[in-house]
Structure formats: C-alpha cells, structure tokens
Design a protein around this motif. Structure first.
Motif, PDB file in Angstrom:
ATOM      1  N   ILE A   1       0.847  -1.199   0.000  1.00  0.00           N
ATOM      2  CA  ILE A   1       0.000   0.000   0.000  1.00  0.00           C
ATOM      3  C   ILE A   1       0.880   1.246   0.000  1.00  0.00           C
ATOM      4  O   ILE A   1       0.613   2.221  -0.707  1.00  0.00           O
ATOM      5  N   ALA A   2       1.982   1.181   0.737  1.00  0.00           N
ATOM      6  CA  ALA A   2       2.906   2.320   0.773  1.00  0.00           C
ATOM      7  C   ALA A   2       3.478   2.611  -0.605  1.00  0.00           C
ATOM      8  O   ALA A   2       3.812   3.746  -0.940  1.00  0.00           O
ATOM      9  N   MET A   3       3.592   1.555  -1.437  1.00  0.00           N
ATOM     10  CA  MET A   3       4.089   1.767  -2.806  1.00  0.00           C
ATOM     11  C   MET A   3       3.024   2.382  -3.702  1.00  0.00           C
ATOM     12  O   MET A   3       3.338   2.897  -4.770  1.00  0.00           O
ATOM     13  N   GLY A   4       1.745   2.268  -3.311  1.00  0.00           N
ATOM     14  CA  GLY A   4       0.702   2.924  -4.089  1.00  0.00           C
ATOM     15  C   GLY A   4      -0.477   2.075  -4.509  1.00  0.00           C
ATOM     16  O   GLY A   4      -1.320   2.549  -5.277  1.00  0.00           O
ATOM     17  N   VAL A   5      -0.582   0.830  -4.051  1.00  0.00           N
ATOM     18  CA  VAL A   5      -1.749   0.046  -4.460  1.00  0.00           C
ATOM     19  C   VAL A   5      -2.991   0.545  -3.720  1.00  0.00           C
ATOM     20  O   VAL A   5      -2.890   1.149  -2.655  1.00  0.00           O
ATOM     21  N   ASP A   6      -4.155   0.283  -4.332  1.00  0.00           N
ATOM     22  CA  ASP A   6      -5.390   0.874  -3.826  1.00  0.00           C
ATOM     23  C   ASP A   6      -6.050   0.051  -2.732  1.00  0.00           C
ATOM     24  O   ASP A   6      -6.726   0.593  -1.872  1.00  0.00           O
ATOM     25  N   GLU A   7      -5.885  -1.265  -2.808  1.00  0.00           N
ATOM     26  CA  GLU A   7      -6.633  -2.107  -1.892  1.00  0.00           C
ATOM     27  C   GLU A   7      -5.811  -3.348  -1.572  1.00  0.00           C
ATOM     28  O   GLU A   7      -4.990  -3.785  -2.380  1.00  0.00           O
ATOM     29  N   ALA A   8      -6.033  -3.908  -0.383  1.00  0.00           N
ATOM     30  CA  ALA A   8      -5.260  -5.086   0.007  1.00  0.00           C
ATOM     31  C   ALA A   8      -6.175  -6.140   0.600  1.00  0.00           C
ATOM     32  O   ALA A   8      -7.074  -5.831   1.382  1.00  0.00           O
ATOM     33  N   VAL A   9      -5.938  -7.404   0.221  1.00  0.00           N
ATOM     34  CA  VAL A   9      -6.730  -8.514   0.744  1.00  0.00           C
ATOM     35  C   VAL A   9      -5.791  -9.583   1.287  1.00  0.00           C
ATOM     36  O   VAL A   9      -4.863 -10.022   0.600  1.00  0.00           O
ATOM     37  N   LEU A  10      -6.060  -9.984   2.517  1.00  0.00           N
ATOM     38  CA  LEU A  10      -5.272 -11.049   3.147  1.00  0.00           C
ATOM     39  C   LEU A  10      -6.155 -12.282   3.308  1.00  0.00           C
ATOM     40  O   LEU A  10      -7.202 -12.226   3.946  1.00  0.00           O
ATOM     41  N   LEU A  11      -5.722 -13.385   2.691  1.00  0.00           N
ATOM     42  CA  LEU A  11      -6.432 -14.648   2.870  1.00  0.00           C
ATOM     43  C   LEU A  11      -5.787 -15.360   4.038  1.00  0.00           C
ATOM     44  O   LEU A  11      -4.634 -15.787   3.956  1.00  0.00           O
ATOM     45  N   THR A  12      -6.503 -15.438   5.128  1.00  0.00           N
ATOM     46  CA  THR A  12      -5.900 -16.073   6.294  1.00  0.00           C
ATOM     47  C   THR A  12      -6.952 -16.890   7.020  1.00  0.00           C
ATOM     48  O   THR A  12      -8.048 -16.422   7.294  1.00  0.00           O
ATOM     49  N   ASP A  13      -6.625 -18.152   7.232  1.00  0.00           N
ATOM     50  CA  ASP A  13      -7.557 -19.077   7.859  1.00  0.00           C
ATOM     51  C   ASP A  13      -6.745 -20.315   8.241  1.00  0.00           C
ATOM     52  O   ASP A  13      -5.857 -20.718   7.498  1.00  0.00           O
ATOM     53  N   ARG A  14      -7.060 -20.869   9.379  1.00  0.00           N
ATOM     54  CA  ARG A  14      -6.387 -22.095   9.808  1.00  0.00           C
ATOM     55  C   ARG A  14      -6.503 -23.179   8.736  1.00  0.00           C
ATOM     56  O   ARG A  14      -5.613 -23.996   8.555  1.00  0.00           O
ATOM     57  N   ALA A  15      -7.614 -23.149   8.000  1.00  0.00           N
ATOM     58  CA  ALA A  15      -7.865 -24.186   6.992  1.00  0.00           C
ATOM     59  C   ALA A  15      -6.903 -24.102   5.808  1.00  0.00           C
ATOM     60  O   ALA A  15      -6.765 -25.045   5.043  1.00  0.00           O
ATOM     61  N   PHE A  16      -6.214 -22.961   5.646  1.00  0.00           N
ATOM     62  CA  PHE A  16      -5.279 -22.814   4.521  1.00  0.00           C
ATOM     63  C   PHE A  16      -3.894 -23.385   4.851  1.00  0.00           C
ATOM     64  O   PHE A  16      -3.052 -23.520   3.974  1.00  0.00           O
ATOM     65  N   ALA A  17      -3.644 -23.687   6.131  1.00  0.00           N
ATOM     66  CA  ALA A  17      -2.295 -24.104   6.540  1.00  0.00           C
ATOM     67  C   ALA A  17      -1.881 -25.397   5.860  1.00  0.00           C
ATOM     68  O   ALA A  17      -2.688 -26.302   5.661  1.00  0.00           O
TER      69      ALA A  17
END
Lengths: 260, 397
Positions: A74-90
């Motif tokens: 985001i600091a570089m200039g992107v507009d939006e950020a999405v984090l996929l985080t879930d125990r099921a992804f481990a």
C-alpha cells in the motif's frame, strides 16, 4: 483496468542456516520481506494503472503477520489489500495455494493478474500458471517487457532459455514477471501514511466460497516426507596450515590429477 | 492432519521453539503450544527429546479419491526447439528408464510439434512408445495448446509418473497441466527414486531457499508430476536397433488465446561458455566487493577457464546474472570448479556438485561448501589466490 497483484511474504532466505547438529533450520531473528520478484510485479501493476487508469489490488495468502507485506505494498501505491488467512489454509502446497488464490480472484474480478516469476523460498514458479489454469484464462510466464496494451489484448516479451518470444494474449490474462521488467519504486511519504491507516480486508474460507476439501494440507497432492542436510563427501581433503603449505598441497594434488 | 503437543509428555524444555521456521511454537503454562501460524512442515517433530510433538491424522478423504492403481507407466515430455529434440529430453529418458525398469512398466515419450524422425531418436534413447503430434500449432511453444493436449492425453492414458525438464518451457506449462489433472507437481528435482511398496515417486529437491533438501511424495494422487533440472540426470543408453511404437495423436478442439508472434534468439556467449569450459572459477559473498572478480579472472585466464558466481554475488550487483551458477542460474559440470568465498547453500550446490573436482576456498572451516569439496583450503582468499596464481605460473614455465 482492474489489476490484481499476488505477493508472498518470505523469510530473507540468504540468511537461513542449518543447525549442523540437529539438521533443523535456524530462523530466529530472520526478517520477513516481500518476495523480491513480487516487488517487480507490484511495480508492473502500478505502471499499468498509471498508464491505462484503473485499480490495483494486492492479494496474499498467509498467516496474520503477512499483513505487514500488504501494508508495504500500500505504501508503494496500491489501492486495496486482501489477506487470505484461515487455519484451513495451513499446509497448502502449490496446488491448494493456487486454488485458494483463484477463488479470491474470482470474487474480486480482474482484467489482469500479475505475479512474480517465483518465490525465493520455494523457487517452484508454479503458483502463477496454476492460478491461470483454475481461472481458465491464458498466462504468459517470464515477462521481461510489456510492449503494448490495446483494448482487450496485450503484447509482451517472454524470456526463454535461448532468447525471447513476442507473445500476444487476450485479456484477462495472468503474467509472471522477471526482474528485467522494471525497477520497483520506493514507498512515498504519502504512501507510508496511507499504509498506516489502510483497512486490510481479511478473508477466510467462508468469504471465498471455497471447497474445503481442496484447501490446506488436505487439499494438497504433495507431502513433504522428510528434510535433510546434504551429506559430506567421504573422500574429501581439507587442508590446514599456512597459506604456503596449503597451496603446495593443492598444487601437488592438481598435478597428480593432471589438472596442471 | 495437524501437529499438536502431547501435554502429558512435554517437559517444557523449549528445545522445539527455535526449530520452527514459522515461529508457530510458543510456551503456554510451561508447555509448548502450536499456534495458528503452523504450516505443518513437521520440522519440529524430530527435535523433541520426549517425542511429545505428534502428527494428528484426519480421517477426511482427500478431494480426489482417484484410484491410484488405475495409473500405469512412465511418461517424459520431450521438449523440442525448432523441431529438434532438446538434450534434456534424453536425460529424462535416462532417468525414466531406471524408474520404469524398477516398476516394470513402459517408458513413453510425448513429443509435440516435431517429426517421426525425431520420435525415432527418442526410441533409440530408451522410449518404448512415443506419442507424437505433428500439428503445426505445436511448432512454437505456447502454454495453452501444450497444456490442453498433454492434459487430455494424461486423462485418456493415465500414466503414473510424468516428467519434464525444468526449462522455461517445462516450468511454464507443467503447472497448468498439474492444476487441470489434479496432480502433485514437484519442481526442480535433483534425484528421483521409487518406493517399491507404494509405487510412490520419491522426489528430492532443495527447499527453504535451498539451504536444505526435502523429499516430496504424492501418496494419493496420480499422476505424480515432476520437473528435473537439465544436466543433473545422466542420458540413457543409445541403441541404434531399439524398437518402439510411434502413436500419432490427433488434435481436436485445441485453441489458444495466446499467440507467439516472433521468436528472437539471443544466446549469450557466456552461457554457452560456462557450460562448455573445463575450468570455472566462481566467486561469492566472501569476495566482499566487485573488484574481487578481477583477481578470479586472472586465475581463470591462467587455467583457460571462465568466471562463475553465486546468487549472493549476483544479488550484490558485483557481476551479471548470466554468470550465476545454481538452482536459479546455470547448472555446470566442468572438470575443475574453484569456489572462492562461497559458503555453499544447497541452492548453489545443486548447480555445480557434479563437477569432477571441486576446490573450496573459504575462511570459515564450517562452511557447507567444504562438505562437497574434493579439496578444501581454509583461509583468506585474498591471500590464497595470489599465491596460487604465482605457483601455477611457476609450474607453467
């Protein structure tokens, strides 16, 4: 033009060492960074946005601390950020990772997806092309130059083992990029301020409507059986002594082997 | 499946804490606890002196309960450039022949965009069958049609193992195929063998940035797919009189949304040079600066050799990427490889360890490069190399 850039947070692996006694990794105090190839993907996304207008969304999958990598983007200039985080992804291998990312991309929608050619911790270079397969869109790997974007097609240079190809593709398309493509920008002061305040979307299994059987370790065809440190050669000769003594020994050995 | 600590066995010794690459083990009420950062890499299992860290297996079925036993035979993808088979294909036949003899199955090659003459070569180099498609759409490499045809052939013929070279071509379209046919894919393998009981392919590759090796397997999915680095496996045996079948493959419904407009050759002299010279003098982070390469150049020229480098030296900007030896650079096997100030990450080792003689020069006697060196010199390279240059000059006079 809606652009999604996929990034991965990786340990700065140049510093990873193995404990010779236990054969395990020593990772204490090793900083996490955005995978260096993904920095070029971010720069590519931002440049396309500036030229063609549109939005850049940065997407990653990882543990909660991967949020730091998104804030850097985001600091570089992107507009939006999405984090996929879930125990099921481990425990996801490249197959399950690509499946999960593709479900999030479907939800977000994009004309173009940009990834680094590979991540420096795994070096597999598989996730980009696999995402494209799951989305059923074309991909071009190893992009070293973007020549032209017109309406609904793009022309790029693809690095090959013996030169490069000029490849044209329809949109939407997924590109994986190499370092030659550009020089990643530094975050601006304004960007840094935005990064501090930015809201990061956090999505779990329910948010992307994924098939739970295709996620995490359960959804991964590959398994790590064991890890091991490479064994030492048994017939090696390590010389000691003054430089002069060592050089005499090595010169004699090389003469014996007819290398000199 | 997950990893958990058996609290009754845990003594709270904290041995396991530093073993976790993901910082996923913490202490809670005097016992180790595995938190949500766990990636199930299993590194911690062997570190517990009490055996208190356990793997908890789930009974849920994997998403593709494909009958593993339906899949038979070994395939290699034979890469061609301008119609001519690339040499990595013959190396794959060498590796594939061993695996197929062990499993007692046929070895087949898949060849797209080439001719029957080239297909015959694959048979002489060890293939029992060649699936040949000579449709001109395959002449130039293009991900979508390549992936479409290979996926549909895999679905029809069900091979248990499919190998490709870890070239730009193999690394680009193989993942697309693996995603489609729900196969495990292991990149950049340096060794392949068979577990006879399960018929699982044991795939060894560098992991965690190349500082350690990992054995990967795909217990419940077929085919098992892998890419293999060029110049790592030995070519098979060539026999002029070997017979095999060529099966012509028809292509229906092959389409592509990407088009290769032009192919520009740009072979760097350095790349060719590095893979052909008999002596390589290579520098790493231990050089300390770009100037160090001038010293290495003097040594290399004296021995009619070329300059190589580790990823660290390239990343520092001391020398161009075209000189990089290792997993993400060139794989080389000269008669003599002199590693100067290179610590020896597996990443680097996989690119040069088949060299006939390896000399390592490093200040740190514990540097991993000494594990694979034929000869090791422990000392300051700026002291050692000038001396070596002097002695070689004397020998030559």
């Amino acid at each position: 033009m809606d652009i999604i850039v996929c990034i991965k947070q990786v340990p700065d692996t140049a510093e990873v060492r193995i404990n010779p006694e236990t054969g395990t990794l020593i990772r204490e105090g090793i900083p996490s960074i955005i995978n260096p190839y993904d920095m070029h993907a971010l720069e590519a996304g931002l440049q396309i946005k500036e030229k063609e207008r549109g939005r850049v969304t940065v997407l990653t999958m990882g543990p909660p601390q991967a949020e730091a990598a998104l804030r850097e983007a985001i600091a570089m200039g992107v507009d939006e950020a999405v984090l996929l985080t879930d125990r099921a992804f481990a425990g996801s291998d490249t197959w399950a990772t690509s499946y999960t990312l593709s479900k999030a991309i479907k939800k977000l929608g994009a004309d173009m997806i940009v990834c680094g050619k590979q991540a420096i911790d795994g070096d597999t270079a598989q996730v980009g092309p696999e995402i494209a397969a799951f989305l059923n869109i074309p991909h071009v790997s190893y992009v070293r130059r973007i020549e032209e974007i017109t309406g609904n097609s793009i022309r790029v240079q693809r690095l090959m083992d013996e030169g490069y190809d000029i490849v044209e593709s329809s949109l939407p398309v997924l590109l994986t990029v190499v370092k030659e493509l550009n020089t990643p920008r530094l975050p601006s002061l304004k960007g840094k301020m935005a990064a501090k305040k930015a809201q990061i979307k956090k999505w779990g299994v329910a948010d992307i409507q994924a098939d739970e059987n295709k996620l995490g370790l359960n959804g991964s065809p590959t398994r790590v059986k064991n890890i091991f440190a490479p064994e030492a050669k048994s017939d090696r000769k390590i010389f000691r002594g003054t430089p002069e003594e060592q050089i005499s020994a090595i010169v004699n050995e090389l003469k014996g082997l007819k290398c000199l | 499946m997950s990893i958990a600590v058996n609290i009754d066995k845990c003594t709270g010794c904290q041995e396991c804490l530093s073993s976790c690459p993901y910082d996923a083990i913490e202490m809670r009420e005097g016992k180790a606890f595995i938190n949500e950062y766990c990636q199930i890499c299993m590194t911690c299992l062997s570190t517990c002196p009490e055996g208190a860290i356990e793997e908890i297996k789930d009974i849920t079925a994997v998403h593709q309960p494909s009958t593993v036993t339906d899949f038979k035979g070994i395939w290699i993808f034979a890469e061609q450039r301008e119609g001519k088979i690339a040499s990595v294909s013959y190396e794959l036949l060498g590796a594939g022949r061993k695996l197929s003899d062990e499993l007692n199955v046929d070895l087949s090659a898949v060849l797209f965009g080439s001719s029957e003459g080239e297909a015959q070569k694959l048979i002489r180099w060890g293939a029992d069958k060649v699936y040949l498609c000579d449709d001109p759409i395959f002449e130039k490499f293009n991900d979508e049609p390549y992936a479409q045809l290979l996926s549909s052939l895999i679905s029809s013929y069900k091979p248990e193992i499919v190998l490709a070279g870890a070239t730009t071509i193999g690394r680009s379209f193989f993942p697309r195929v693996a995603a489609k046919v729900v196969a495990g894919l292991t990149a950049d393998c340096t060794s392949l063998s068979i577990d006879k009981e399960t018929r699982n392919l044991l795939q060894v590759r560098p992991a965690f940035g190349g500082n350690i090796m990992a054995t990967i397997l795909c217990p419940n999915h077929r085919p098992q797919m892998a890419t293999v680095r060029p110049r790592v496996m030995k070519k098979g045996e060539y026999r002029e009189d070997r017979k095999g079948d060529i099966i012509h493959v028809k292509t229906d419904n092959i389409s592509s949304r990407t088009k290769v407009i032009d192919t520009i050759k740009e072979v760097s002299d350095i790349a060719v040079n590095l893979q052909e010279v008999e002596v390589i003098v290579s520098g790493g982070r231990g050089l300390g600066n770009a100037k160090g390469f001038e010293l290495l150049k003097e040594l290399a020229e004296l021995m009619d050799g070329a300059i190589g480098a580790s990823r660290a030296a390239v990343d520092e900007g001391w020398i161009s990427y075209s000189r990089q030896v290792g997993q993400t650079g060139k794989t080389v096997c000269p008669k003599l490889y002199i590693a100067c100030g290179i610590s020896g990450a597996v990443q680097h080792l996989v690119g040069m360890q088949s060299s006939d003689i390896i000399i390592a020069i490093n200040k740190n006697p514990d540097a991993p490069i000494f594990n694979i060196a034929t000869f090791g010199i422990v000392g300051d390279l700026y002291e050692i190399i000038p001396l070596l240059i002097k002695r070689i000059k004397e020998t030559k006079q």
